[in-house]
Motif scaffolding. Sequence first.
Motif, PDB file in Angstrom:
ATOM      1  N   PRO A  74       0.829  -1.217   0.000  1.00 48.21           N
ATOM      2  CA  PRO A  74       0.000   0.000   0.000  1.00 48.21           C
ATOM      3  C   PRO A  74       0.859   1.262   0.000  1.00 48.21           C
ATOM      4  O   PRO A  74       1.890   1.324   0.662  1.00 48.21           O
ATOM      5  CB  PRO A  74      -0.803  -0.125   1.303  1.00 48.21           C
ATOM      6  CG  PRO A  74      -0.825  -1.592   1.594  1.00 48.21           C
ATOM      7  CD  PRO A  74       0.498  -2.116   1.102  1.00 48.21           C
ATOM      8  N   LEU A  75       0.395   2.248  -0.739  1.00 48.86           N
ATOM      9  CA  LEU A  75       1.071   3.543  -0.864  1.00 48.86           C
ATOM     10  C   LEU A  75       0.469   4.503   0.147  1.00 48.86           C
ATOM     11  O   LEU A  75      -0.750   4.659   0.218  1.00 48.86           O
ATOM     12  CB  LEU A  75       0.879   4.085  -2.281  1.00 48.86           C
ATOM     13  CG  LEU A  75       1.285   5.525  -2.540  1.00 48.86           C
ATOM     14  CD1 LEU A  75       2.791   5.666  -2.459  1.00 48.86           C
ATOM     15  CD2 LEU A  75       0.787   5.982  -3.888  1.00 48.86           C
ATOM     16  N   ILE A  76       1.335   5.143   0.929  1.00 49.38           N
ATOM     17  CA  ILE A  76       0.876   6.117   1.915  1.00 49.38           C
ATOM     18  C   ILE A  76       1.562   7.446   1.629  1.00 49.38           C
ATOM     19  O   ILE A  76       2.786   7.543   1.694  1.00 49.38           O
ATOM     20  CB  ILE A  76       1.191   5.660   3.352  1.00 49.38           C
ATOM     21  CG1 ILE A  76       0.490   4.331   3.637  1.00 49.38           C
ATOM     22  CG2 ILE A  76       0.771   6.723   4.353  1.00 49.38           C
ATOM     23  CD1 ILE A  76       0.932   3.661   4.912  1.00 49.38           C
ATOM     24  N   ILE A  77       0.764   8.458   1.302  1.00 43.92           N
ATOM     25  CA  ILE A  77       1.305   9.802   1.101  1.00 43.92           C
ATOM     26  C   ILE A  77       1.304  10.482   2.466  1.00 43.92           C
ATOM     27  O   ILE A  77       0.252  10.674   3.078  1.00 43.92           O
ATOM     28  CB  ILE A  77       0.479  10.600   0.079  1.00 43.92           C
ATOM     29  CG1 ILE A  77       0.546   9.904  -1.288  1.00 43.92           C
ATOM     30  CG2 ILE A  77       0.980  12.034  -0.010  1.00 43.92           C
ATOM     31  CD1 ILE A  77      -0.323  10.539  -2.356  1.00 43.92           C
ATOM     32  N   ASN A  78       2.497  10.804   2.953  1.00 46.67           N
ATOM     33  CA  ASN A  78       2.649  11.400   4.282  1.00 46.67           C
ATOM     34  C   ASN A  78       2.376  12.898   4.284  1.00 46.67           C
ATOM     35  O   ASN A  78       1.798  13.429   5.222  1.00 46.67           O
ATOM     36  CB  ASN A  78       4.066  11.149   4.810  1.00 46.67           C
ATOM     37  CG  ASN A  78       4.374   9.679   4.897  1.00 46.67           C
ATOM     38  OD1 ASN A  78       3.588   8.905   5.402  1.00 46.67           O
ATOM     39  ND2 ASN A  78       5.522   9.295   4.386  1.00 46.67           N
ATOM     40  N   ASN A  79       2.823  13.576   3.227  1.00 44.41           N
ATOM     41  CA  ASN A  79       2.684  15.026   3.160  1.00 44.41           C
ATOM     42  C   ASN A  79       2.954  15.478   1.732  1.00 44.41           C
ATOM     43  O   ASN A  79       3.605  14.773   0.966  1.00 44.41           O
ATOM     44  CB  ASN A  79       3.672  15.699   4.120  1.00 44.41           C
ATOM     45  CG  ASN A  79       3.374  17.165   4.336  1.00 44.41           C
ATOM     46  OD1 ASN A  79       2.248  17.623   4.132  1.00 44.41           O
ATOM     47  ND2 ASN A  79       4.374  17.920   4.751  1.00 44.41           N
ATOM     48  N   ILE A  80       2.468  16.653   1.412  1.00 47.24           N
ATOM     49  CA  ILE A  80       2.786  17.298   0.134  1.00 47.24           C
ATOM     50  C   ILE A  80       3.047  18.766   0.435  1.00 47.24           C
ATOM     51  O   ILE A  80       2.274  19.405   1.153  1.00 47.24           O
ATOM     52  CB  ILE A  80       1.639  17.156  -0.889  1.00 47.24           C
ATOM     53  CG1 ILE A  80       1.408  15.687  -1.223  1.00 47.24           C
ATOM     54  CG2 ILE A  80       1.950  17.955  -2.149  1.00 47.24           C
ATOM     55  CD1 ILE A  80       0.327  15.435  -2.256  1.00 47.24           C
ATOM     56  N   THR A  81       4.141  19.278  -0.100  1.00 49.49           N
ATOM     57  CA  THR A  81       4.452  20.692   0.071  1.00 49.49           C
ATOM     58  C   THR A  81       4.461  21.367  -1.289  1.00 49.49           C
ATOM     59  O   THR A  81       4.752  20.733  -2.303  1.00 49.49           O
ATOM     60  CB  THR A  81       5.814  20.902   0.753  1.00 49.49           C
ATOM     61  OG1 THR A  81       6.838  20.311  -0.048  1.00 49.49           O
ATOM     62  CG2 THR A  81       5.838  20.298   2.145  1.00 49.49           C
ATOM     63  N   ALA A  82       4.139  22.652  -1.284  1.00 52.61           N
ATOM     64  CA  ALA A  82       4.143  23.447  -2.512  1.00 52.61           C
ATOM     65  C   ALA A  82       5.224  24.512  -2.399  1.00 52.61           C
ATOM     66  O   ALA A  82       5.547  24.977  -1.304  1.00 52.61           O
ATOM     67  CB  ALA A  82       2.781  24.087  -2.730  1.00 52.61           C
ATOM     68  N   SER A  83       5.778  24.906  -3.535  1.00 49.11           N
ATOM     69  CA  SER A  83       6.852  25.895  -3.550  1.00 49.11           C
ATOM     70  C   SER A  83       6.355  27.307  -3.265  1.00 49.11           C
ATOM     71  O   SER A  83       7.160  28.217  -3.100  1.00 49.11           O
ATOM     72  CB  SER A  83       7.582  25.858  -4.897  1.00 49.11           C
ATOM     73  OG  SER A  83       6.688  26.169  -5.953  1.00 49.11           O
ATOM     74  N   CYS A  84       5.041  27.481  -3.179  1.00 50.53           N
ATOM     75  CA  CYS A  84       4.474  28.815  -3.011  1.00 50.53           C
ATOM     76  C   CYS A  84       3.129  28.705  -2.303  1.00 50.53           C
ATOM     77  O   CYS A  84       2.408  27.723  -2.491  1.00 50.53           O
ATOM     78  CB  CYS A  84       4.300  29.438  -4.399  1.00 50.53           C
ATOM     79  SG  CYS A  84       3.466  31.022  -4.430  1.00 50.53           S
ATOM     80  N   THR A  88      -2.267  25.082  -3.626  1.00 51.64           N
ATOM     81  CA  THR A  88      -2.852  24.259  -2.578  1.00 51.64           C
ATOM     82  C   THR A  88      -3.033  22.829  -3.094  1.00 51.64           C
ATOM     83  O   THR A  88      -3.809  22.607  -4.015  1.00 51.64           O
ATOM     84  CB  THR A  88      -4.225  24.818  -2.154  1.00 51.64           C
ATOM     85  OG1 THR A  88      -4.081  26.195  -1.833  1.00 51.64           O
ATOM     86  CG2 THR A  88      -4.789  24.064  -0.976  1.00 51.64           C
ATOM     87  N   PRO A  89      -2.327  21.860  -2.505  1.00 50.14           N
ATOM     88  CA  PRO A  89      -2.503  20.470  -2.908  1.00 50.14           C
ATOM     89  C   PRO A  89      -3.523  19.733  -2.027  1.00 50.14           C
ATOM     90  O   PRO A  89      -3.670  20.046  -0.844  1.00 50.14           O
ATOM     91  CB  PRO A  89      -1.108  19.876  -2.705  1.00 50.14           C
ATOM     92  CG  PRO A  89      -0.535  20.671  -1.578  1.00 50.14           C
ATOM     93  CD  PRO A  89      -1.151  22.049  -1.676  1.00 50.14           C
ATOM     94  N   GLU A  90      -4.219  18.777  -2.605  1.00 48.60           N
ATOM     95  CA  GLU A  90      -5.108  17.872  -1.868  1.00 48.60           C
ATOM     96  C   GLU A  90      -4.764  16.468  -2.316  1.00 48.60           C
ATOM     97  O   GLU A  90      -4.578  16.220  -3.514  1.00 48.60           O
ATOM     98  CB  GLU A  90      -6.571  18.178  -2.166  1.00 48.60           C
ATOM     99  CG  GLU A  90      -7.040  19.513  -1.618  1.00 48.60           C
ATOM    100  CD  GLU A  90      -8.497  19.796  -1.946  1.00 48.60           C
ATOM    101  OE1 GLU A  90      -9.234  18.852  -2.329  1.00 48.60           O
ATOM    102  OE2 GLU A  90      -8.895  20.964  -1.850  1.00 48.60           O
ATOM    103  N   TRP A  91      -4.699  15.524  -1.368  1.00 46.04           N
ATOM    104  CA  TRP A  91      -4.283  14.163  -1.696  1.00 46.04           C
ATOM    105  C   TRP A  91      -5.060  13.158  -0.870  1.00 46.04           C
ATOM    106  O   TRP A  91      -5.651  13.510   0.155  1.00 46.04           O
ATOM    107  CB  TRP A  91      -2.788  14.007  -1.483  1.00 46.04           C
ATOM    108  CG  TRP A  91      -2.320  14.140  -0.059  1.00 46.04           C
ATOM    109  CD1 TRP A  91      -2.162  13.125   0.843  1.00 46.04           C
ATOM    110  CD2 TRP A  91      -1.959  15.333   0.627  1.00 46.04           C
ATOM    111  NE1 TRP A  91      -1.714  13.607   2.038  1.00 46.04           N
ATOM    112  CE2 TRP A  91      -1.575  14.971   1.940  1.00 46.04           C
ATOM    113  CE3 TRP A  91      -1.904  16.676   0.276  1.00 46.04           C
ATOM    114  CZ2 TRP A  91      -1.159  15.888   2.884  1.00 46.04           C
ATOM    115  CZ3 TRP A  91      -1.485  17.598   1.224  1.00 46.04           C
ATOM    116  CH2 TRP A  91      -1.116  17.213   2.501  1.00 46.04           C
TER     117      TRP A  91
END
Length: 150
Positions: A74-84, A88-91
Motif C-alpha cells: 500500500p502507498l501512503i502519502i505522508n505530506n505534500i508541500t508546494a513551492s508557493c 494548494t494540494p489535496e491528496w
Amino acid sequence: MRVRISLLVVTLVGLGVGQFSCDNRRQAETSKAEVSEKMPRLTFAEKGIYDFGTLTEGDTVEHSFAFTNTGEFPLIINNITASCGCTTPEWPREPVAPGAKSAIRVRFNSRGKMGQQNKTITVFANTDPSMTDLQFKALVNPKADSTRKS
C-alpha cells in the motif's frame, strides 16, 4: 613452531569470520533489492510539466495529477508541500492499494502573480525515492484596469 601454528590458526579464523561477514552483507544487499522492487510506486498518467496556459491575474485554476500505485505494498502519502502559498494540494489520506488509482489535486491562485510562473509540488510518501516532484507552469497576464478612462 607453536607461534607459527597459532598465527596460522588465528589467520584462518579471521578469514572465516571475514567471509561470513561478507556473506551477510551480500545477503542484506540482495534482500534490500528485493524489497525495493516491491515498494509502493507513484506512476503518474502524464509526464513532464503540466501547462495551465495563459491566465489573467486573479484566476484560480486546478488540475488533478492521476496516478497508480504500481508497487506491491500500500502507498501512503505522508505530506505534500508546494513551492508557493499560491498553490494548494489535496491528496488521498487513506492508503492506496497496490494497482489502485487515485489523484493529487492542485489548485493555483494567480492573484498577485505576473508573467511566467513555474511551481513545484513535492510528494512525500513511503516510496523509493521518498520524494517525488510534480510541476506546472502558467503565463499570467495582468488584469485589465477597470478604472482606466478611454
